[in-house]
Design an enzyme around this catalytic site. Structure first.
Site, PDB file in Angstrom:
ATOM      1  N   CYS A  27       0.825  -1.229   0.000  1.00  0.00           N
ATOM      2  CA  CYS A  27       0.000   0.000   0.000  1.00  0.00           C
ATOM      3  C   CYS A  27       0.852   1.269   0.000  1.00  0.00           C
ATOM      4  CB  CYS A  27      -0.956   0.009   1.192  1.00  0.00           C
ATOM      5  SG  CYS A  27      -0.127   0.096   2.787  1.00  0.00           S
ATOM      6  N   ASP A  54       2.275   2.703   2.580  1.00  0.00           N
ATOM      7  CA  ASP A  54       2.224   3.482   3.818  1.00  0.00           C
ATOM      8  C   ASP A  54       3.489   3.262   4.657  1.00  0.00           C
ATOM      9  OD1 ASP A  54      -0.244   4.080   2.911  1.00  0.00           O
ATOM     10  OD2 ASP A  54      -1.355   3.314   4.625  1.00  0.00           O
ATOM     11  N   CYS A  89      -2.801   5.968   5.044  1.00  0.00           N
ATOM     12  CA  CYS A  89      -4.262   6.033   4.992  1.00  0.00           C
ATOM     13  C   CYS A  89      -4.836   6.487   6.331  1.00  0.00           C
ATOM     14  CB  CYS A  89      -4.808   4.654   4.621  1.00  0.00           C
ATOM     15  SG  CYS A  89      -4.584   3.443   5.934  1.00  0.00           S
ATOM     16  N   CYS A 108      -3.178  -2.157   8.912  1.00  0.00           N
ATOM     17  CA  CYS A 108      -2.632  -0.857   9.324  1.00  0.00           C
ATOM     18  C   CYS A 108      -2.217  -0.911  10.801  1.00  0.00           C
ATOM     19  CB  CYS A 108      -3.648   0.251   9.100  1.00  0.00           C
ATOM     20  SG  CYS A 108      -4.452   0.197   7.474  1.00  0.00           S
TER      21      CYS A 108
HETATM   22 FE1  FES Z   1      -1.706   0.064   4.307  1.00  0.00          FE
HETATM   23 FE2  FES Z   1      -3.304   1.538   5.773  1.00  0.00          FE
HETATM   24  S1  FES Z   1      -3.636   0.887   3.724  1.00  0.00           S
HETATM   25  S2  FES Z   1      -1.312   0.837   6.284  1.00  0.00           S
END
Ligand code: FES
Length: 121
Positions: free
Chosen positions: A33, A35, A58, A102
């Site tokens: 993702c 992040d 996110c 997450c």
């Molecule tokens: Fe990957 Fe939130 S979408 S940490």
């Protein structure tokens, strides 16, 4: 998708900054993702006196890393190491299952910061 508590924390995080004084940091990233999180801790006499985080990600990443800091502040490093992603999710209230990773990222960042502290002290 997100409850009020999570949205509120995303908009007004309490721990998002770089600590002035820290003796451990942990950086993690999720390649799928994109992040990233960097946790800063200030440990004295085995107690996490202060903690902060810089998260690029996110809504759930920002909120979960902020709730993590709230859970951890004031705990001993041994107790902090026992914190599981589910504990963070519980604090956040209901979040979509697809966003549970997450909170795993947040728990991993904390573990890395504690490892870093142990390696340096
Ligand atoms: Fe990957 Fe939130 S979408 S940490």
């Amino acid at each position: 998708m997100y409850n009020e508590k999570v949205i509120e924390r995303f908009k007004h995080p309490k721990f998002h900054k770089k600590l002035k004084n820290f003796n451990g940091t942990g950086t993690v990233g999720n390649p799928s993702c994109g992040d990233t999180m960097k946790v800063y801790i200030n440990v004295k006499n085995d107690i996490i006196k202060d903690i902060s985080v810089e998260t690029m990600g996110c809504v759930a990443a920002i909120a979960s890393s902020d709730f993590l800091c709230e859970i951890v502040k004031g705990k001993t490093i041994d107790k902090a190491l026992k914190i599981k992603p589910q504990d963070i999710v519980k604090k956040m209230g209901k979040i979509p299952p697809i966003k549970h990773h997450c909170s795993i990222l947040a728990a991993d960042a904390l573990k890395k910061a504690i490892e870093d502290y142990k390696n340096n002290n």
